[in-house]
Design an enzyme around this catalytic site. Structure first.
Site, PDB file in Angstrom:
ATOM      1  NE  ARG A 143      31.454 -37.154 -16.473  1.00 22.94           N
ATOM      2  CZ  ARG A 143      31.288 -37.968 -17.506  1.00 22.94           C
ATOM      3  NH1 ARG A 143      31.192 -37.479 -18.724  1.00 22.94           N
ATOM      4  NH2 ARG A 143      31.220 -39.279 -17.318  1.00 22.94           N
ATOM      5  CE  LYS A 165      25.871 -23.338   1.629  1.00 22.12           C
ATOM      6  NZ  LYS A 165      25.288 -23.257   2.982  1.00 22.12           N
ATOM      7  CD  GLU A 207      17.659 -16.905   4.654  1.00 21.03           C
ATOM      8  OE1 GLU A 207      18.692 -16.438   5.180  1.00 21.03           O
ATOM      9  OE2 GLU A 207      17.430 -18.121   4.579  1.00 21.03           O
ATOM     10  CE  LYS A 249      24.645 -16.796   0.130  1.00 20.09           C
ATOM     11  NZ  LYS A 249      23.410 -17.598   0.022  1.00 20.09           N
ATOM     12  CD  GLU A 259      28.089 -23.964   4.858  1.00 14.18           C
ATOM     13  OE1 GLU A 259      27.300 -23.104   4.429  1.00 14.18           O
ATOM     14  OE2 GLU A 259      27.737 -25.097   5.211  1.00 14.18           O
ATOM     15  NE  ARG A 263      28.118 -20.109   1.005  1.00 14.65           N
ATOM     16  CZ  ARG A 263      27.928 -20.348  -0.285  1.00 14.65           C
ATOM     17  NH1 ARG A 263      28.951 -20.646  -1.060  1.00 14.65           N
ATOM     18  NH2 ARG A 263      26.718 -20.287  -0.810  1.00 14.65           N
ATOM     19  CG  ASN A 267      24.154 -22.360   7.130  1.00 14.30           C
ATOM     20  OD1 ASN A 267      23.239 -22.422   6.324  1.00 14.30           O
ATOM     21  ND2 ASN A 267      25.391 -22.710   6.828  1.00 14.30           N
ATOM     22  CG  HIS A 270      19.740 -21.342   7.870  1.00 18.26           C
ATOM     23  ND1 HIS A 270      19.768 -20.024   8.280  1.00 18.26           N
ATOM     24  CD2 HIS A 270      19.408 -21.312   6.544  1.00 18.26           C
ATOM     25  CE1 HIS A 270      19.455 -19.247   7.258  1.00 18.26           C
ATOM     26  NE2 HIS A 270      19.232 -19.997   6.202  1.00 18.26           N
ATOM     27  CG  HIS A 274      17.863 -26.556   7.578  1.00 18.68           C
ATOM     28  ND1 HIS A 274      19.176 -26.641   7.172  1.00 18.68           N
ATOM     29  CD2 HIS A 274      17.312 -25.567   6.835  1.00 18.68           C
ATOM     30  CE1 HIS A 274      19.406 -25.735   6.231  1.00 18.68           C
ATOM     31  NE2 HIS A 274      18.290 -25.071   6.016  1.00 18.68           N
ATOM     32  CG  HIS A 287      14.210 -21.868   3.916  1.00 12.82           C
ATOM     33  ND1 HIS A 287      14.863 -22.796   4.703  1.00 12.82           N
ATOM     34  CD2 HIS A 287      15.137 -20.903   3.618  1.00 12.82           C
ATOM     35  CE1 HIS A 287      16.129 -22.415   4.883  1.00 12.82           C
ATOM     36  NE2 HIS A 287      16.313 -21.277   4.236  1.00 12.82           N
TER      37      HIS A 287
END
Length: 385
Positions: A143, A165, A207, A249, A259, A263, A267, A270, A274, A287
């Site tokens: 956990r 993330k 990026e 960032k 997000e 935030r 993206n 993206h 994606h 990517h």
């Protein structure tokens, strides 16, 4: 939902001259009690002092891959040895195609086989795939155990290692299974970029470029003016690009960790990117390559919505191409637009079946906007034929 944070200063030649050589530059992610530093500099990985002050534990586990481990794992192991009685290594297969449950389970297998307790510190030594999977494993094991990001690619240093993330891919969508889980430290050793293949390095520049349109037009100007130095991996230029990217960032994540609003501007490109990755099969395009092309598509969408000029689209397209990135989208099937739209409906920014895109203006402001399918389809066809 506009980005309203101040860019925090112009990016120019004077800023480059202030980048320190040797000692690390520190950028802080401000998240209250969970705040942490990003250390940026040359030679950090091999210095035992870099790893001082991390959570105390009997065991540190380096998670890496078959490409990076032979280059840097031994040096990191030696630097950690003064701080941890036991240092273990887990080496995973390399590539986006392995960012999945079976590979993630290999981390858990090793932790359980070695009787690692809940104070064990994981260190992600590699690019974005290793960082995402190690972070997700750290979030889940017992956990939650502490972890450190040690990014060795440009893309990971300027983006994926920062902000917490963590995820693995699903065949139907990229990064759809994961958690927000912050590292306790990020160590960007710029020396590791020397061994990065040219294609991977260009993927990282996507990026870097992203931060200009969404936040800091002066940084976009700087990237254009210094792209030759960046492509040549000039250490001063690279150090400034990594630092400024992390500063931006950090500012965004500090305002919106999970997000829920601001935030999402990170993206930019993206949603299209994606879809390209999932549609071609993970690993066919890197990517950053998909994001680079996706930024051109998102800029084109912004132009169709009246937010930027055609000249701005052409400017971003030229810069993306000069960085060694694709600017024409692949055709994903006979009904190309429909395939893209289907893939984008499982994007994390989609709500109620409506696909939302990050769009920009020419002053460095970004917004998240739902766009009619017909307009998106026009952009897909214009950018892929």
């Amino acid at each position: 939902m506009d980005a309203t944070l101040s860019p925090g200063g112009a990016a120019g030649d004077a800023a480059v001259a202030r980048v320190p050589h040797g000692p690390a530059h520190v950028v802080t992610i401000d998240l209250g009690q969970r705040s942490y530093p990003i250390l940026i500099g040359a030679g950090l990985l091999r210095e035992p002092a870099t790893w001082a002050g991390l959570p105390r534990a009997s065991t540190a586990v380096i998670v890496s891959n078959t490409t990076v481990a032979p280059l840097y794992a031994a040096a990191l192991h030696a630097a950690l040895a003064p701080h941890y009685p036991r240092v273990l290594e887990v080496v995973l297969p390399d590539g986006e195609a392995h960012k999945d449950w079976p590979t993630l389970n290999r981390i858990f297998d090793a932790l359980l086989e070695q009787a690692c307790d809940r104070k064990t510190v994981l260190l992600a030594l590699g690019g974005g795939v290793i960082g995402d999977m190690t972070g997700f494993a750290a979030a889940c094991y017992m956990r939650g155990v502490p972890f450190v990001q040690v990014p060795t690619t440009l893309l990971a240093q300027v983006d994926s290692s920062v902000g917490g993330k963590t995820a693995i891919n699903h065949p139907l969508g990229k990064n759809m299974i994961g958690a927000f889980y912050q590292p306790v430290r990020v160590v960007c050793d710029l020396d590791t970029l020397a061994t990065l293949p040219a294609r991977e390095y260009s993927a990282g520049l996507a990026e870097v470029i992203k931060y200009g349109p969404i936040f800091d037009p002066a940084f976009l100007d700087w990237i254009e003016a210094h792209l030759g130095a960046l492509m040549a991996r000039d250490p001063v230029a690279v150090a400034y690009a990594v630092r400024r990217s992390c500063e931006i960032k950090a500012a965004v994540v500090g305002e919106d960790e999970r997000e829920s609003g601001l935030r999402a501007i990170l993206n930019f490109g993206h949603t299209f990117g994606h879809a390209i990755e999932a549609g071609l099969g993970y690993g066919a395009w890197l990517h950053g390559e998909a994001v680079g092309c996706g930024m051109v598509m998102a800029a084109t969408l912004s132009q169709r919505l009246g937010r930027v000029s055609q000249a701005y689209v052409e400017r971003l397209t030229r810069l993306t191409a000069a960085a060694g990135l694709p600017t024409r989208a692949p055709v994903l099937g006979p009904d190309n637009a429909a395939r893209y739209l289907a893939l984008m409906r499982v994007d994390k920014k989609a709500e109620g079946g409506a696909i939302r895109f990050v769009v920009v203006d020419e002053q460095g402001h970004a917004a998240l906007q739902a766009v009619p399918d017909a307009v998106v389809a026009e952009v897909i066809e214009a950018c892929s034929r």
